[in-house]
Design a protein around this motif. Structure first.
Motif, PDB file in Angstrom:
ATOM      1  N   ASP A  22      44.085  56.738  -9.417  1.00  8.84           N
ATOM      2  CA  ASP A  22      44.890  57.866  -8.951  1.00  8.84           C
ATOM      3  C   ASP A  22      44.291  58.499  -7.698  1.00  8.84           C
ATOM      4  OD1 ASP A  22      46.706  57.500 -10.993  1.00  8.84           O
ATOM      5  OD2 ASP A  22      45.740  58.973 -12.318  1.00  8.84           O
ATOM      6  N   LEU A  23      42.964  58.605  -7.676  1.00  4.39           N
ATOM      7  CA  LEU A  23      42.297  59.147  -6.499  1.00  4.39           C
ATOM      8  C   LEU A  23      42.521  58.240  -5.292  1.00  4.39           C
ATOM      9  CD1 LEU A  23      40.400  61.325  -5.331  1.00  4.39           C
ATOM     10  CD2 LEU A  23      38.493  59.861  -6.019  1.00  4.39           C
ATOM     11  N   GLN A  24      42.485  56.940  -5.518  1.00  5.48           N
ATOM     12  CA  GLN A  24      42.730  55.989  -4.440  1.00  5.48           C
ATOM     13  C   GLN A  24      44.157  56.133  -3.911  1.00  5.48           C
ATOM     14  OE1 GLN A  24      41.952  51.948  -5.538  1.00  5.48           O
ATOM     15  NE2 GLN A  24      41.690  51.307  -3.432  1.00  5.48           N
ATOM     16  N   LYS A  25      45.112  56.327  -4.792  1.00 11.34           N
ATOM     17  CA  LYS A  25      46.501  56.516  -4.363  1.00 11.34           C
ATOM     18  C   LYS A  25      46.673  57.799  -3.570  1.00 11.34           C
ATOM     19  CE  LYS A  25      48.416  54.036  -8.293  1.00 11.34           C
ATOM     20  NZ  LYS A  25      49.162  54.167  -9.555  1.00 11.34           N
ATOM     21  N   VAL A  26      46.025  58.862  -4.007  1.00  9.14           N
ATOM     22  CA  VAL A  26      46.135  60.143  -3.304  1.00  9.14           C
ATOM     23  C   VAL A  26      45.516  60.043  -1.914  1.00  9.14           C
ATOM     24  CG1 VAL A  26      45.308  62.531  -3.304  1.00  9.14           C
ATOM     25  CG2 VAL A  26      46.269  61.558  -5.369  1.00  9.14           C
ATOM     26  N   ILE A  27      44.344  59.435  -1.824  1.00  7.00           N
ATOM     27  CA  ILE A  27      43.690  59.279  -0.523  1.00  7.00           C
ATOM     28  C   ILE A  27      44.542  58.400   0.380  1.00  7.00           C
ATOM     29  CG2 ILE A  27      41.708  58.209   0.632  1.00  7.00           C
ATOM     30  CD1 ILE A  27      39.969  59.317  -1.594  1.00  7.00           C
ATOM     31  N   TYR A  28      45.050  57.331  -0.173  1.00  7.03           N
ATOM     32  CA  TYR A  28      45.878  56.436   0.634  1.00  7.03           C
ATOM     33  C   TYR A  28      47.132  57.149   1.123  1.00  7.03           C
ATOM     34  CZ  TYR A  28      47.721  52.030   2.282  1.00  7.03           C
ATOM     35  OH  TYR A  28      48.189  51.023   3.082  1.00  7.03           O
ATOM     36  N   ALA A  29      47.750  57.943   0.255  1.00  2.07           N
ATOM     37  CA  ALA A  29      48.985  58.633   0.634  1.00  2.07           C
ATOM     38  C   ALA A  29      48.751  59.657   1.740  1.00  2.07           C
ATOM     39  CB  ALA A  29      49.593  59.312  -0.586  1.00  2.07           C
ATOM     40  N   PHE A  30      47.703  60.443   1.627  1.00  2.00           N
ATOM     41  CA  PHE A  30      47.473  61.490   2.613  1.00  2.00           C
ATOM     42  C   PHE A  30      46.812  60.977   3.887  1.00  2.00           C
ATOM     43  CE2 PHE A  30      47.855  64.391  -1.058  1.00  2.00           C
ATOM     44  CZ  PHE A  30      48.811  65.234  -0.526  1.00  2.00           C
ATOM     45  N   ILE A  31      45.750  60.243   3.736  1.00  2.00           N
ATOM     46  CA  ILE A  31      44.956  59.861   4.895  1.00  2.00           C
ATOM     47  C   ILE A  31      45.593  58.709   5.664  1.00  2.00           C
ATOM     48  CG2 ILE A  31      42.681  59.097   5.681  1.00  2.00           C
ATOM     49  CD1 ILE A  31      42.859  61.993   4.530  1.00  2.00           C
ATOM     50  N   TYR A  32      45.958  57.640   4.961  1.00  3.68           N
ATOM     51  CA  TYR A  32      46.489  56.489   5.676  1.00  3.68           C
ATOM     52  C   TYR A  32      47.875  56.740   6.245  1.00  3.68           C
ATOM     53  CZ  TYR A  32      42.724  53.268   5.032  1.00  3.68           C
ATOM     54  OH  TYR A  32      41.514  52.646   5.125  1.00  3.68           O
ATOM     55  N   ARG A  62      33.931  57.193   1.634  1.00  4.78           N
ATOM     56  CA  ARG A  62      32.766  57.781   0.963  1.00  4.78           C
ATOM     57  C   ARG A  62      33.183  58.710  -0.173  1.00  4.78           C
ATOM     58  NH1 ARG A  62      30.547  57.841   6.448  1.00  4.78           N
ATOM     59  NH2 ARG A  62      28.870  56.317   6.464  1.00  4.78           N
ATOM     60  N   LEU A  63      34.263  59.436   0.036  1.00  2.61           N
ATOM     61  CA  LEU A  63      34.777  60.305  -1.021  1.00  2.61           C
ATOM     62  C   LEU A  63      35.210  59.486  -2.226  1.00  2.61           C
ATOM     63  CD1 LEU A  63      35.867  63.065  -2.072  1.00  2.61           C
ATOM     64  CD2 LEU A  63      37.975  62.521  -0.891  1.00  2.61           C
ATOM     65  N   LEU A  64      35.848  58.374  -1.969  1.00  2.00           N
ATOM     66  CA  LEU A  64      36.363  57.537  -3.047  1.00  2.00           C
ATOM     67  C   LEU A  64      35.257  56.829  -3.819  1.00  2.00           C
ATOM     68  CD1 LEU A  64      38.978  56.526  -4.356  1.00  2.00           C
ATOM     69  CD2 LEU A  64      39.021  54.705  -2.677  1.00  2.00           C
ATOM     70  N   THR A  65      34.219  56.407  -3.134  1.00  2.15           N
ATOM     71  CA  THR A  65      33.171  55.612  -3.784  1.00  2.15           C
ATOM     72  C   THR A  65      31.932  56.414  -4.161  1.00  2.15           C
ATOM     73  OG1 THR A  65      32.263  55.019  -1.625  1.00  2.15           O
ATOM     74  CG2 THR A  65      33.873  53.495  -2.611  1.00  2.15           C
ATOM     75  N   HIS A  66      31.926  57.706  -3.921  1.00  3.22           N
ATOM     76  CA  HIS A  66      30.773  58.571  -4.230  1.00  3.22           C
ATOM     77  C   HIS A  66      29.518  58.121  -3.494  1.00  3.22           C
ATOM     78  CE1 HIS A  66      33.183  60.175  -7.495  1.00  3.22           C
ATOM     79  NE2 HIS A  66      33.340  58.958  -7.969  1.00  3.22           N
ATOM     80  N   SER A  67      29.674  57.600  -2.299  1.00  4.75           N
ATOM     81  CA  SER A  67      28.516  57.120  -1.553  1.00  4.75           C
ATOM     82  C   SER A  67      28.010  58.187  -0.589  1.00  4.75           C
ATOM     83  CB  SER A  67      28.869  55.837  -0.791  1.00  4.75           C
ATOM     84  OG  SER A  67      29.951  56.082   0.063  1.00  4.75           O
ATOM     85  N   ARG A  68      26.780  57.983  -0.162  1.00  3.74           N
ATOM     86  CA  ARG A  68      26.153  58.928   0.754  1.00  3.74           C
ATOM     87  C   ARG A  68      26.454  58.551   2.191  1.00  3.74           C
ATOM     88  NH1 ARG A  68      20.668  57.996  -2.237  1.00  3.74           N
ATOM     89  NH2 ARG A  68      21.352  55.985  -1.505  1.00  3.74           N
TER      90      ARG A  68
END
Length: 112
Positions: A22-32, A62-68
Motif C-alpha cells: 500500500d505504501l508503494q502504491k501511495v508513493i507511486y501515485a503521488f510521486i511518479y 529511501r522512504l519506502l525501503t527504510h534505508s539511510r
C-alpha cells in the motif's frame, strides 16, 4: 519540486498505518505522477533540474525501503525495479516514438 518533498513528508506520517504494498502504491501515485508529467519536455532540461528530479526519486525510494542516506541508491532502485530518472524519461520518449511508428505502419495496411 517542493510539492513532491511535501507529499513525501505527508506520506511519512501515514507510513506506520500502511503495508509495504500500500505504501508503494501511495508513493507511486503521488510521486511518479508528478515525475512523469510532461516527460517529453525533460529531454531538453538541464542536468541540474534532472538531478533535482533524481533527488525526489531517491527520497521516495529511501522512504519506502527504510534505508539511510548513505546507503547505495543504485542498489535500492534496482531492488525496487525502478529506473533512474534519465533512463525513465528516455524510455518514455522512445516508447512514445515506437507507438507512433506502429500506428503509422499499421495504417498503411488498413483499406478505407
Amino acid at each position: 519540486m517542493q510539492t513532491c518533498f511535501f507529499q513525501l513528508r505527508q506520506i511519512t506520517k501515514i507510513k506506520p498505518f500502511l503495508s509495504f504494498t500500500d505504501l508503494q502504491k501511495v508513493i507511486y501515485a503521488f510521486i511518479y505522477s508528478r515525475l512523469d508529467y510532461c516527460n517529453a519536455l525533460y529531454s531538453a532540461v538541464s542536468r541540474r533540474n534532472i538531478h533535482r528530479l533524481q533527488l525526489i526519486q531517491n527520497a521516495a525510494a529511501r522512504l519506502l525501503t527504510h534505508s539511510r542516506r548513505r546507503d547505495c541508491i543504485i542498489s535500492i532502485l534496482a531492488a525496487l525495479h525502478w529506473l533512474r530518472v534519465t533512463f525513465r524519461n528516455d524510455l518514455k520518449i522512445l516508447l512514445l516514438i515506437f507507438k507512433a511508428l506502429q500506428v503509422r505502419h499499421l495504417s498503411t495496411y488498413v483499406i478505407f
